[in-house]
Enzyme design. Structure first.
Site, PDB file in Angstrom:
ATOM      1  N   GLU A 160       4.814   6.199   8.858  1.00  0.00           N
ATOM      2  CA  GLU A 160       3.969   5.046   8.507  1.00  0.00           C
ATOM      3  C   GLU A 160       3.976   4.010   9.629  1.00  0.00           C
ATOM      4  OE1 GLU A 160       5.155   3.820   4.506  1.00  0.00           O
ATOM      5  OE2 GLU A 160       3.729   5.262   3.659  1.00  0.00           O
ATOM      6  N   GLU A 179       1.895  11.654   1.992  1.00  0.00           N
ATOM      7  CA  GLU A 179       2.710  11.198   0.859  1.00  0.00           C
ATOM      8  C   GLU A 179       1.779  10.798  -0.280  1.00  0.00           C
ATOM      9  OE1 GLU A 179       5.385   7.965   1.617  1.00  0.00           O
ATOM     10  OE2 GLU A 179       6.251   8.890   3.384  1.00  0.00           O
TER      11      GLU A 179
END
Ligand code: CA
Length: 645
Positions: A180, A278
């Site tokens: 991320e 995710e």
């Protein structure tokens, strides 16, 4: 989104006999067309060893205790994702938690995945603990390094870890360079520096596992233009990667249409593969480990589906369909996040706390204070996602685990009721209370259907509610084998029309003195005091919120009255807000109001005022906000003009 009441579906599913045919399922699953044979169905299962050390056991659908990676493989999962932190231990060797996910943990998981014929997706955080958009802390050992040294460190570290995995016989199919990494990575804050680190990770991957895909991973697809910017930077710096991967948590990350658009744009512009790295969805609002969950009931979360096992499967199916059919053929996979992270199973917080501390099976241990004092060091604890796992709290697989297989051929069985919508009724104290004969059910195929309901409501209850003044009640009932809920507000007679903005009528007059960016009736149940609508305002610039909202009372009998109205909001800075009543153009009563944050409804009641014959009575709210920098916003709801005896 509607609030749904939960749910006996889980109990129903659990009681069904499990047969030898894995395809036989009570789960409704619409087939995903064009699904490639080799589509990646991944499961991040990084915490499993720490959970097992804490006493957790996993079972297959036949109820036999089985290696969980085997269970995942049997149910269509073909990739295991594992995060790697450089050194998640303090100087005494105590683990920070979150599975204490170092390279040794990754090797152990990798070997089990390989044994079960699944590939490993290696997720380098390049940090000693959690890395996400808000947090990209440099590992202890790399602190103080300049970018040249850090680039070399990333290269050597990646090379070393991957070589260890290769030597251990692990089948690595993909390597993720950073986690991320929205504008930050490994303590670096400029793309000029970050790209060196990404290049170093990619280079090491190509050398050790030349067949493996190199992925970059970002979050917040809903932030307009952000993904296009990241991809452009990568292209400008000629970063070597194959897959542009996104987190997609439906509660926060915008619509699937938007995800489809931003990923397709990158695939078309730069020729990259795309995927969801995710995702997860809650199957229940309940917590099972005495550590509160990120996603529970109520609040501001967006709920595309009910929090049921079926809702979980529907969410995953919809995301899969988007990646397969909504990315111009560039979509290669969907990875579920920590679907194996369940309760460690103690009977109390104290028991669990001991296990979390000892084995690192909670999201963070107190030992993490040595590295991340501000967050993990303060808020350490257990699992915040146990209600989003694909296993129940005892390690038994949920029916939703079968979705990975069932999407291939579909399982379009007759839909049944899966969850019920709550009913809200506002009833005058002087009028009869009539409960609806049906409630809306969300069916297993996500359609809506009105089904008959039997309320537990007696004449005694009715009489008591009418004689007890203003109050709120919850009446329960039975519908489709589930508990139905009806929230009833008993109210005084209200002389205003469209008091809760539900009808969208033109009785409300807005005078927008500063031309706010947004000032209108909004349809958003989670932001409404009652019903699903309210008056919404927001404006970016300072001093750009000043308006009145008024209604003239019609046919008001002579008498004494009070006016009540509620407001909530935020980022308002200095404010001047009050409710008022005007008689023949003169303000005769006011009550101050305040804005103090999301969900903090402030209800103002004016002092009593008198209406005599021929009087014109207008009630309203005056709102003026200086703004605190992010744009003052607020919601106004439930305006009541009641007579006073
Ligand atoms: Ca929990």
């Amino acid at each position: 989104m509607k609030a749904f009441c939960l749910l006996l579906a889980l109990a129903v599913l659990a009681s069904l006999p499990m047969t030898a045919f894995a395809e036989e399922s009570s789960l409704y699953v619409k087939k995903v067309e064009n699904l490639p044979e080799d589509f990646i169905f991944g499961m991040d299962a990084s915490c499993v060893p720490a959970l097992e050390a804490s006493g957790v056991k996993y079972y297959n659908f036949d109820g036999q205790e089985t290696d969980v990676y085997q269970v995942l493989a049997e149910n269509g999962v073909n990739y295991i994702r594992v995060r790697i932190w450089n050194d998640p231990f303090n100087s005494d060797g105590k683990g920070y938690g979150g599975g204490n996910c170092d390279i040794n943990n990754a090797i152990a998981i990798g070997q089990r995945a390989t044994k079960a014929n699944m590939k490993l997706l290696v997720n380098f955080h390049y940090s000693d603990f959690w890395a996400d958009p808000a947090k990209q802390m440099v590992p202890k050992a790399w602190k103080g390094m300049d970018i040249e040294q850090k680039t070399e460190a990333v290269y050597q570290y990646t090379l070393d870890c991957l070589t260890q995995l290769k030597d251990a016989g692990v089948d690595v199919g993909m390597v993720q360079v950073g986690n991320e990494t929205n504008n930050y990575m490994c303590g670096e804050k400029t793309w000029f520096n970050i790209q060196y680190l990404m290049q170093a990770g990619a280079k090491a991957t190509r050398e050790v596992y030349p067949e493996a895909l190199v992925a970059l991973h970002f979050a917040n697809p809903e932030k307009a233009g952000s993904y296009a910017t990241y991809a452009k930077k990568m292209d400008y710096y000629q970063v070597d990667y194959d897959v542009f991967a996104s987190s997609y948590y439906p509660y926060w990350h915008g619509s699937l249409e938007n995800l489809s658009a931003v990923l397709t744009d990158i695939a078309n512009t730069y020729g990259k593969k795309v995927m969801v790295m995710e995702t997860s969805y809650a199957y229940t609002e309940e917590d099972t480990d005495f550590n509160g969950n990120t996603i529970g009931g109520g609040g501001t979360i967006i709920k595309d589906y009910p929090f049921t096992v079926q809702g979980q499967a529907n969410s995953l199916r919809a995301i899969t369909d988007t990646i397969v059919n909504g990315t111009g053929g560039a979509g290669i996979g969907v990875v579920y996040w920590e679907g194996t992270w369940i309760s460690v199973g103690g009977e109390s917080w104290e028991e669990n706390h001991e296990l979390w501390e000892k084995h690192g099976s909670g999201w963070a241990s107190s030992y993490a204070a040595a590295y991340d004092a501000a967050d993990a060091g303060r808020y350490y604890g257990g699992c915040a996602v146990d209600n989003q796992a694909l296993f129940d709290q005892h390690g038994k697989p949920l029916e939703s685990l079968k979705v990975f297989k069932l999407v291939r051929e579909g399982n379009e069985i007759t839909p049944v009721a899966d969850a019920l919508e709550d009913v809200t009724i506002i009833c005058d104290l002087n009028a009869p209370l009539t409960l609806p004969e049906t409630v809306n059910a969300v069916m297993t195929d996500d359609s809506k259907q009105a089904i008959p309901v039997a309320w537990d409501f007696t004449e005694e209850m009715d009489a008591q509610m009418h004689s007890s003044g203003v109050a709120q009640y919850t009446i329960t009932g039975q519908a489709g084998g589930m508990e139905a809920k009806c929230y009833v507000s008993m109210v005084e007679y209200n002389y205003l029309q469209d008091y809760s903005f539900e009808e969208g009528s033109d009785v409300w007059q807005i005078t927008d003195l500063k031309k706010a960016d947004e000032l209108y009736i909004e349809d958003k149940k989670t932001d409404s005091l009652t019903g699903s609508k309210h008056m919404h305002f927001w404006s970016a610039a300072k001093d750009s919120v000043e308006f009145t909202l008024e209604q003239q009372a019609q046919n008001l009998p002579v008498g004494k009255y009070k006016f009540t109205v509620s407001i909530m909001g935020g980022d308002a800075g200095k404010t001047d807000i009050y409710a008022y009543a005007k008689v023949n153009g003169q303000i005769v009563a006011t009550a101050p109001m305040g804005i103090t944050g999301y969900g903090n409804w402030d209800t103002a009641v004016t002092p009593d005022f008198t209406c005599t014959a021929e009087d014109t009575v207008v009630v309203g709210v005056y709102v003026k906000c200086q703004g605190a920098g992010n744009g003052a916003w607020g919601k106004i709801d439930d305006a009541l003009l009641n007579s006073v005896q």
